[in-house]
Scaffold this motif. Sequence first.
Motif, PDB file in Angstrom:
ATOM      1  N   TYR A  32      33.836 -21.467  22.165  1.00 46.67           N
ATOM      2  CA  TYR A  32      35.041 -22.018  21.533  1.00 46.67           C
ATOM      3  C   TYR A  32      35.815 -22.898  22.515  1.00 46.67           C
ATOM      4  CZ  TYR A  32      39.572 -22.258  19.234  1.00 46.67           C
ATOM      5  OH  TYR A  32      40.723 -22.710  18.653  1.00 46.67           O
ATOM      6  N   GLU A  33      35.919 -22.428  23.753  1.00 48.07           N
ATOM      7  CA  GLU A  33      36.652 -23.193  24.760  1.00 48.07           C
ATOM      8  C   GLU A  33      36.005 -24.550  25.017  1.00 48.07           C
ATOM      9  OE1 GLU A  33      38.134 -22.726  29.390  1.00 48.07           O
ATOM     10  OE2 GLU A  33      37.017 -21.109  28.433  1.00 48.07           O
ATOM     11  N   ALA A  37      38.602 -26.008  21.627  1.00 47.88           N
ATOM     12  CA  ALA A  37      39.958 -25.858  22.174  1.00 47.88           C
ATOM     13  C   ALA A  37      40.474 -27.192  22.700  1.00 47.88           C
ATOM     14  CB  ALA A  37      39.963 -24.808  23.267  1.00 47.88           C
ATOM     15  N   LYS A  38      41.662 -27.546  22.255  1.00 45.51           N
ATOM     16  CA  LYS A  38      42.245 -28.815  22.682  1.00 45.51           C
ATOM     17  C   LYS A  38      43.361 -28.619  23.703  1.00 45.51           C
ATOM     18  CE  LYS A  38      41.165 -31.304  18.437  1.00 45.51           C
ATOM     19  NZ  LYS A  38      39.812 -30.990  18.570  1.00 45.51           N
ATOM     20  N   ASN A  39      44.035 -27.474  23.666  1.00 49.15           N
ATOM     21  CA  ASN A  39      45.110 -27.209  24.618  1.00 49.15           C
ATOM     22  C   ASN A  39      45.227 -25.710  24.873  1.00 49.15           C
ATOM     23  OD1 ASN A  39      46.405 -26.214  22.340  1.00 49.15           O
ATOM     24  ND2 ASN A  39      47.542 -28.107  21.988  1.00 49.15           N
ATOM     25  N   ASP A  40      46.242 -25.344  25.638  1.00 48.60           N
ATOM     26  CA  ASP A  40      46.413 -23.938  25.987  1.00 48.60           C
ATOM     27  C   ASP A  40      46.839 -23.083  24.798  1.00 48.60           C
ATOM     28  OD1 ASP A  40      45.655 -24.318  28.581  1.00 48.60           O
ATOM     29  OD2 ASP A  40      47.699 -24.555  29.352  1.00 48.60           O
ATOM     30  N   ASP A  42      45.630 -23.270  21.782  1.00 46.25           N
ATOM     31  CA  ASP A  42      44.385 -22.858  21.128  1.00 46.25           C
ATOM     32  C   ASP A  42      43.748 -21.691  21.867  1.00 46.25           C
ATOM     33  OD1 ASP A  42      44.718 -24.860  19.272  1.00 46.25           O
ATOM     34  OD2 ASP A  42      43.313 -26.241  20.246  1.00 46.25           O
ATOM     35  N   LEU A  43      43.758 -21.752  23.180  1.00 47.32           N
ATOM     36  CA  LEU A  43      43.176 -20.669  23.972  1.00 47.32           C
ATOM     37  C   LEU A  43      43.995 -19.389  23.853  1.00 47.32           C
ATOM     38  CD1 LEU A  43      42.127 -22.587  27.202  1.00 47.32           C
ATOM     39  CD2 LEU A  43      40.692 -21.876  25.290  1.00 47.32           C
ATOM     40  N   GLN A  45      45.740 -18.444  21.200  1.00 52.08           N
ATOM     41  CA  GLN A  45      45.428 -17.856  19.900  1.00 52.08           C
ATOM     42  C   GLN A  45      44.050 -17.193  19.906  1.00 52.08           C
ATOM     43  OE1 GLN A  45      45.903 -21.048  17.121  1.00 52.08           O
ATOM     44  NE2 GLN A  45      48.142 -20.872  17.091  1.00 52.08           N
ATOM     45  N   ALA A  46      43.105 -17.809  20.580  1.00 50.28           N
ATOM     46  CA  ALA A  46      41.773 -17.214  20.686  1.00 50.28           C
ATOM     47  C   ALA A  46      41.825 -15.915  21.476  1.00 50.28           C
ATOM     48  CB  ALA A  46      40.808 -18.196  21.339  1.00 50.28           C
TER      49      ALA A  46
END
Length: 83
Positions: A32-33, A37-40, A42-43, A45-46
């Motif tokens: 996913y990363e 993932a476009k920014n922190d 997104d990470l 939330q993951a």
Amino acid sequence: MSLVIRILSIVVGAIALGSVFYKLIGLAGHWYELKFAKNDDDLGQAYIAALAVQLVALLAGGLLGDWAFRKWQRKRPDREQLP
């Protein structure tokens, strides 16, 4: 003694299923990363989703361990069977 074995089976079940999901979450998180993932945010939330999945896996593993213990108790030949 039966209580100790029951608790041990619950802990072993939770650790076993938790370890399996930990490895799967690690692989999925890395994928996913790299891909989505476009920014922190997104990470972040993951990461929260991974914690939720890990918690559910630990609870399910504990239930699985308890189920295995109860099944083992029913199959023991030295216990008297109730009618």
